[in-house]
Each structure stands twice: as structure tokens, then as C-alpha cells.
Design a protein around this motif. Structure first.
Motif, short mmCIF file in Angstrom:
data_model
loop_
_atom_site.label_atom_id
_atom_site.label_comp_id
_atom_site.label_asym_id
_atom_site.label_seq_id
_atom_site.Cartn_x
_atom_site.Cartn_y
_atom_site.Cartn_z
N UNK A 8 -40.93 -67.18 114.03
CA UNK A 8 -40.21 -67.42 115.27
C UNK A 8 -38.76 -67.83 114.96
N UNK A 9 -37.81 -67.42 115.80
CA UNK A 9 -36.40 -67.67 115.53
C UNK A 9 -36.07 -69.16 115.48
N UNK A 10 -36.75 -69.97 116.29
CA UNK A 10 -36.48 -71.40 116.29
C UNK A 10 -37.01 -72.06 115.03
N UNK A 11 -38.14 -71.60 114.54
CA UNK A 11 -38.67 -72.11 113.28
C UNK A 11 -37.73 -71.75 112.14
N UNK A 12 -37.23 -70.54 112.16
CA UNK A 12 -36.28 -70.12 111.12
C UNK A 12 -35.00 -70.94 111.18
N UNK A 13 -34.55 -71.27 112.40
CA UNK A 13 -33.36 -72.09 112.53
C UNK A 13 -33.59 -73.47 111.92
N UNK A 14 -34.71 -74.08 112.22
CA UNK A 14 -35.01 -75.40 111.66
C UNK A 14 -35.00 -75.34 110.13
N UNK A 15 -35.54 -74.28 109.57
CA UNK A 15 -35.54 -74.14 108.11
C UNK A 15 -34.12 -73.99 107.56
N UNK A 16 -33.27 -73.27 108.28
CA UNK A 16 -31.88 -73.14 107.82
C UNK A 16 -31.15 -74.47 107.84
N UNK A 17 -31.53 -75.33 108.77
CA UNK A 17 -30.84 -76.61 108.92
C UNK A 17 -31.22 -77.62 107.84
N UNK A 18 -32.08 -77.22 106.92
CA UNK A 18 -32.38 -78.08 105.78
C UNK A 18 -31.20 -78.18 104.83
N UNK A 19 -30.33 -77.19 104.84
CA UNK A 19 -29.20 -77.18 103.91
C UNK A 19 -27.91 -77.60 104.62
N UNK A 20 -26.99 -78.15 103.86
CA UNK A 20 -25.69 -78.53 104.41
C UNK A 20 -24.97 -77.31 104.95
N UNK A 70 -46.34 -76.82 118.96
CA UNK A 70 -46.79 -76.22 117.71
C UNK A 70 -48.15 -76.79 117.36
N UNK A 71 -48.97 -75.98 116.74
CA UNK A 71 -50.24 -76.46 116.22
C UNK A 71 -49.97 -77.30 114.98
N UNK A 72 -50.88 -78.21 114.62
CA UNK A 72 -50.63 -79.14 113.51
C UNK A 72 -50.21 -78.46 112.20
N UNK A 73 -50.86 -77.37 111.83
CA UNK A 73 -50.55 -76.73 110.55
C UNK A 73 -49.10 -76.25 110.50
N UNK A 74 -48.64 -75.61 111.58
CA UNK A 74 -47.28 -75.11 111.62
C UNK A 74 -46.29 -76.26 111.73
N UNK A 75 -46.64 -77.28 112.50
CA UNK A 75 -45.72 -78.41 112.65
C UNK A 75 -45.51 -79.10 111.30
N UNK A 76 -46.57 -79.29 110.54
CA UNK A 76 -46.43 -79.95 109.25
C UNK A 76 -45.63 -79.10 108.27
N UNK A 77 -45.68 -77.78 108.44
CA UNK A 77 -44.89 -76.91 107.57
C UNK A 77 -43.40 -77.03 107.86
N UNK A 78 -43.06 -77.20 109.12
CA UNK A 78 -41.66 -77.21 109.51
C UNK A 78 -41.05 -78.62 109.48
N UNK A 79 -41.90 -79.65 109.52
CA UNK A 79 -41.40 -81.02 109.54
C UNK A 79 -40.78 -81.39 108.21
N UNK A 80 -39.77 -82.27 108.26
CA UNK A 80 -39.12 -82.75 107.05
C UNK A 80 -39.88 -83.91 106.42
N UNK A 81 -40.76 -84.53 107.17
CA UNK A 81 -41.48 -85.71 106.69
C UNK A 81 -42.87 -85.36 106.20
N UNK A 82 -43.35 -86.14 105.23
CA UNK A 82 -44.71 -85.93 104.73
C UNK A 82 -45.74 -86.30 105.78
N UNK A 83 -45.46 -87.35 106.54
CA UNK A 83 -46.37 -87.80 107.60
C UNK A 83 -45.63 -87.77 108.93
N UNK A 84 -45.47 -86.59 109.52
CA UNK A 84 -44.69 -86.46 110.76
C UNK A 84 -45.34 -87.21 111.92
N UNK A 85 -44.47 -87.64 112.86
CA UNK A 85 -45.01 -88.36 114.02
C UNK A 85 -45.10 -87.49 115.25
N UNK A 86 -45.04 -86.16 115.05
CA UNK A 86 -45.35 -85.25 116.14
C UNK A 86 -44.17 -84.73 116.92
#
Length: 261
Positions: A8-20, A70-86
């Protein structure tokens, strides 16, 4: 609306925002902690959209924004934290404040960070600067952006305050001379301790990079070069965020005493 695909384009955007580079190109950044999100909104940041996982958190306070489940599996993949708060939000960044804005500001005390390279240290220093009520924080020749996830996390939201400026060393040194600031350089070679400096004057505290400290230009331009007194057998310096905290709280102590006297 529910997002089910990592393509999904929004998921891809979040991944791009990991870098400066991605954050600068998109003029956006990510927050994945409710407290930090609340503080960013309180200080005028606009939310682009929110991703949340109902199984982790209902995120009822996101009803006013565009949101996607997002379902838990996808949310945990996209989250920056090891233990995301949802909850994960994409926000619009603000342009960096530069010399012109600094010259227009009215302040008496500031923290100056020269060539710092560890996001966690910058965030911790921003947090302390806010705690002691410093008027400004000036990032000098610093490559790290304030929207780095580790800066956001360690600053506990202080990175969203409207008192952070970016300058070059040349700009900063010239401005401090023209504005008649006392420049206090923190360095292990200091001729006096931080307790011997009069911080009630119009002053800036200058800290150098984690590995090599301040350059000769800053040491030579300083009105005071001050050290932290130490009695240990093996340690001749402290982590820059600890050193900065000691200097800032001495400034705070002196100015609070001045108010009560």
C-alpha cells in the motif's frame, strides 16, 4: 478504511520516512507513541494520517484525522518500536529555523550543540534544555534532523518546541560576538570549573561532538572554557548529554538564586 497489504502507498511512505533523506524529500515524519503525538499536536504540528491497530489500541482519540486500520502482523512490521502501542502517525514537518529567525528572537540563554552525531544525545539535551527553561537550542553544523525517531523518543517531545535553530559555525560565532553573548565552551581542558562561571550574564553553553569535543575555532572564540570537576581514577570525561545537563542545571541554579534574592 483497512490496509491489508505491505505494498500500500501509505505503508511505503512510512518506510521511506525511516531515512533522513526520505523525511526531507517528503517533508513528513513519523511518530509511533501516543505521548509524543499529543505533544506534537499541542505545538502546532499537522497530522497527515494515522495508522492504528484495534487489537493493540482502540485509538479513540484519532477520530478527527484520516485513519487506517492495520492487522497486528502488518502494524508490527511498519512500526518503529519493538513493542508498539497501537498507533502510528505521519505528520508534516516544519522548515528549519535559521539565522534570520534567531536574530529576531529575544533570548538571554541558549544551548549550542556543535557537530553532535548521536540522535539520542541530541534528544536528551533538548529534553534537559526544556526542563531548565532555556530560551533556545542552536544546532551548529549538525547533520542529524530533529525528526529522527531517536531524537523524538529521547527528547520526550521537546524537539517539537519552537525554539530550535540551525546555523553554521561561522554564522553562530559571528552572531554571538555581535549580540554580546558570553560564550561558555564545555571542555576537559577548561581553566576553571563550571561552578566558577557567572551564568547570570547573557550566555550560551557550547558542547562539542561526542568523539572529539569542540574545535579550536570554538575554544579560541570562547569567553570562558569550563570543565566539570572530577576525582575519578579512570574517567576524564562524561557523556555529552550528562555534561550538558550539569552545565544547564548550574545555569538554572544561579538564575533561580538570582530571582529569590
Amino acid at each position: 478504511m483497512q490496509i491489508t497489504s505491505a505494498q500500500n502507498s501509505k505503508i511505503k511512505l512510512v518506510n521511506r520516512l525511516r531515512s533522513k533523506r526520505g523525511r526531507q524529500r517528503e517533508a513528513r515524519f513519523v511518530i509511533d507513541y501516543k505521548r509524543d503525538l499529543q505533544r506534537a499536536v499541542q505545538h502546532g504540528y499537522d497530522i497527515d494520517f494515522v495508522l492504528h491497530c484495534p487489537e493493540i489500541s482502540l485509538a479513540q482519540d484519532c477520530a478527527d484525522f484520516e485513519s487506517h486500520q492495520l492487522r497486528p502482523a502488518l502494524f508490527k512490521r511498519v512500526s518503529y518500536r519493538e513493542n508498539p502501542d497501537g498507533i502510528l502517525a505521519v505528520l508534516h514537518s516544519k522548515p528549519a529555523k535559521a539565522l534570520a529567525q534567531l536574530e529576531a528572537a529575544d533570548f538571554n540563554h541558549a544551548l549550542v550543540l556543535v557537530k553532535l552525531g548521536v540522535p539520542g544525545n541530541i534528544g536528551a539535551l533538548l529534553r534537559t534544555a526544556d526542563a531548565v527553561g532555556l530560551d533556545a537550542v542552536i544546532l551548529v553544523d549538525t547533520a542529524i534532523d530533529i525528526y529522527n525517531p531517536n531524537v523524538i523518543r529521547s527528547s520526550t517531545g521537546a524537539c517539537f518546541l519552537d525554539n530550535i535553530f540551525r546555523l553554521s559555525s561561522q554564522e553562530a560565532l559571528a552572531y554571538f560576538r555581535a549580540a554580546r553573548f558570553q560564550v561558555v565552551a564545555a571542555d576537559v581542558s577548561g581553566a576553571r570549573t563550571l561552578y566558577d562561571v557567572d551564568f547570570r550574564r547573557k550566555s550560551v553553553i557550547v558542547l562539542g561532538s561526542e568523539d572529539s569535543g569542540l574545535t579550536g575555532d570554538w575554544i579560541n572564540a570562547a569567553d570562558q572554557v569550563a570543565r566539570i570537576p572530577m576525582s575519578g581514577a579512570a574517567s576524564d570525561s562524561l557523556n555529552v548529554s550528562v555534561s550538558g545537563s550539569l552545565f544547564m542545571y548550574e545555569l538554572y541554579r544561579q538564575n533561580q538564586l538570582g530571582k529569590s534574592s
